[in-house]
Design a protein around this motif. Sequence first.
Motif: not given
Length: 133
Positions: A16-25, A47-49, A55-58, A62-67
């Motif tokens: 759950p602590a992964h950032t959105l950027r980490q997940a996207a990578r 699940i994180l899709t 949606d979050a980035v749009g 901030d994908p580096d701050a959002e978990t």
Amino acid sequence: MLVRDAMSTLVLTIGPAHTLRQAARLMSARRIGAAVVHDPDTCGLGILTERDILDAVGAGLDPDAETASTHTTTDVVFASPAWTLEEAAAAMTHGGFRHLIVLDGDGPVGVVSVRDIIRCWAPARRQAAGMAL
């Protein structure tokens, strides 16, 4: 055909602590559209899709701050490997989503997506059409 025949057994599990950027990578590197989020302190599996990240980035987040925990779907419908693809497609259509976590026992053994189902159905449909000619 069954879910076990179509599902991807490459399951990306993140915390759950992964950032959105980490997940996207991680999702991009594996060329997959969803990650299983395991949070033993709360709801267990979610699940994180790719759509959640988009949606979050749009929305200007901030994908580096959002978990992942903030954007994870926790009200998840799980599939069984023994489900038919028709059952999986019906669950996706009813719920309005494109991925199902496949559980066997207590843990995830795969993820099945709309793309996986189409990949399996397309050759069967072509073969059936050829036989009808």
